[in-house]
Motif scaffolding. Sequence first.
Motif, PDB file in Angstrom:
ATOM      1  N   ASN A  46      44.228  53.231  39.174  1.00  0.00           N
ATOM      2  CA  ASN A  46      44.199  52.085  40.069  1.00  0.00           C
ATOM      3  C   ASN A  46      42.846  52.040  40.766  1.00  0.00           C
ATOM      4  O   ASN A  46      42.504  52.944  41.519  1.00  0.00           O
ATOM      5  N   ILE A  47      42.074  50.992  40.498  1.00  0.00           N
ATOM      6  CA  ILE A  47      40.748  50.861  41.105  1.00  0.00           C
ATOM      7  C   ILE A  47      40.603  49.566  41.901  1.00  0.00           C
ATOM      8  O   ILE A  47      39.489  49.148  42.223  1.00  0.00           O
ATOM      9  N   LEU A  48      41.718  48.926  42.248  1.00  0.00           N
ATOM     10  CA  LEU A  48      41.667  47.665  42.979  1.00  0.00           C
ATOM     11  C   LEU A  48      40.869  47.805  44.270  1.00  0.00           C
ATOM     12  O   LEU A  48      40.095  46.918  44.633  1.00  0.00           O
ATOM     13  N   SER A  49      40.991  48.935  44.943  1.00  0.00           N
ATOM     14  CA  SER A  49      40.272  49.142  46.206  1.00  0.00           C
ATOM     15  C   SER A  49      38.766  49.287  46.007  1.00  0.00           C
ATOM     16  O   SER A  49      38.001  49.198  46.963  1.00  0.00           O
ATOM     17  N   LYS A  50      38.317  49.483  44.771  1.00  0.00           N
ATOM     18  CA  LYS A  50      36.881  49.640  44.479  1.00  0.00           C
ATOM     19  C   LYS A  50      36.167  48.294  44.404  1.00  0.00           C
ATOM     20  O   LYS A  50      34.956  48.236  44.297  1.00  0.00           O
ATOM     21  N   GLU A  51      36.931  47.209  44.393  1.00  0.00           N
ATOM     22  CA  GLU A  51      36.422  45.837  44.440  1.00  0.00           C
ATOM     23  C   GLU A  51      35.531  45.458  43.260  1.00  0.00           C
ATOM     24  O   GLU A  51      34.543  44.748  43.408  1.00  0.00           O
ATOM     25  N   LEU A  52      35.892  45.926  42.065  1.00  0.00           N
ATOM     26  CA  LEU A  52      35.197  45.481  40.857  1.00  0.00           C
ATOM     27  C   LEU A  52      35.708  44.093  40.504  1.00  0.00           C
ATOM     28  O   LEU A  52      36.906  43.804  40.662  1.00  0.00           O
ATOM     29  N   THR A  53      34.812  43.244  40.017  1.00  0.00           N
ATOM     30  CA  THR A  53      35.193  41.876  39.684  1.00  0.00           C
ATOM     31  C   THR A  53      34.855  41.571  38.229  1.00  0.00           C
ATOM     32  O   THR A  53      34.053  42.266  37.591  1.00  0.00           O
ATOM     33  N   PHE A  54      35.467  40.504  37.714  1.00  0.00           N
ATOM     34  CA  PHE A  54      35.333  40.117  36.312  1.00  0.00           C
ATOM     35  C   PHE A  54      35.472  38.600  36.250  1.00  0.00           C
ATOM     36  O   PHE A  54      36.514  38.066  36.612  1.00  0.00           O
ATOM     37  N   SER A  55      34.430  37.897  35.836  1.00  0.00           N
ATOM     38  CA  SER A  55      34.470  36.442  35.704  1.00  0.00           C
ATOM     39  C   SER A  55      34.238  36.061  34.247  1.00  0.00           C
ATOM     40  O   SER A  55      33.387  36.646  33.580  1.00  0.00           O
ATOM     41  N   VAL A  56      34.986  35.075  33.785  1.00  0.00           N
ATOM     42  CA  VAL A  56      34.934  34.638  32.387  1.00  0.00           C
ATOM     43  C   VAL A  56      34.510  33.176  32.344  1.00  0.00           C
ATOM     44  O   VAL A  56      35.065  32.344  33.054  1.00  0.00           O
ATOM     45  N   ASP A  57      33.542  32.863  31.486  1.00  0.00           N
ATOM     46  CA  ASP A  57      33.113  31.485  31.265  1.00  0.00           C
ATOM     47  C   ASP A  57      33.165  31.210  29.763  1.00  0.00           C
ATOM     48  O   ASP A  57      32.303  31.659  29.010  1.00  0.00           O
ATOM     49  N   PHE A  58      34.215  30.503  29.331  1.00  0.00           N
ATOM     50  CA  PHE A  58      34.393  30.238  27.901  1.00  0.00           C
ATOM     51  C   PHE A  58      33.371  29.245  27.369  1.00  0.00           C
ATOM     52  O   PHE A  58      33.027  29.287  26.194  1.00  0.00           O
ATOM     53  N   SER A  59      32.854  28.356  28.207  1.00  0.00           N
ATOM     54  CA  SER A  59      31.896  27.376  27.698  1.00  0.00           C
ATOM     55  C   SER A  59      30.597  28.052  27.257  1.00  0.00           C
ATOM     56  O   SER A  59      29.994  27.655  26.268  1.00  0.00           O
ATOM     57  N   SER A  60      30.172  29.090  27.971  1.00  0.00           N
ATOM     58  CA  SER A  60      28.953  29.809  27.584  1.00  0.00           C
ATOM     59  C   SER A  60      29.255  31.123  26.863  1.00  0.00           C
ATOM     60  O   SER A  60      28.330  31.805  26.422  1.00  0.00           O
TER      61      SER A  60
END
Length: 142
Positions: A46-60
């Motif tokens: 569980n690493i939710l408290s580490k505040e890692l993020t992930f964003s996905v852009d299907f157009s690019s």
Amino acid sequence: MKIISSIFIVLILLSSCKTAKENSSEKKISEVFKGSYNISMLNGENILSKELTFSVDFSSKKISGNSGCNTYFADFELSENNHIYFNNIATTKLYCASKDKNEIERKFISVLANTFDIVLKENEIELKGVKDNSQKIILVKS
């Protein structure tokens, strides 16, 4: 001759049905798996408290986010069988005094280099390693 023509027509219809199904599968993934996420689990930790993020852009066909200390970014390819592969993975190179953040970042970038099955669940998206099921990233919508 009529039998051969009939078989040919049936084969064409079956082929077009398969293509439509594959396109609708990719469309569904791109409709659900988009936007910004928090990374809640990495290989069972569980690493939710580490505040890692992930964003996905299907157009690019790009992903980006925060990997602990740095920003990461990569291109991705989505195969017909819902496998996703990240390539051209890169990060910024900021100094990070936290050994814990450095370790999580190193693990995350290492895991990201795998090919994953995309498993859509009600409240999360699971990226499960194709060759090694212990390689997992679980994302929750932010």
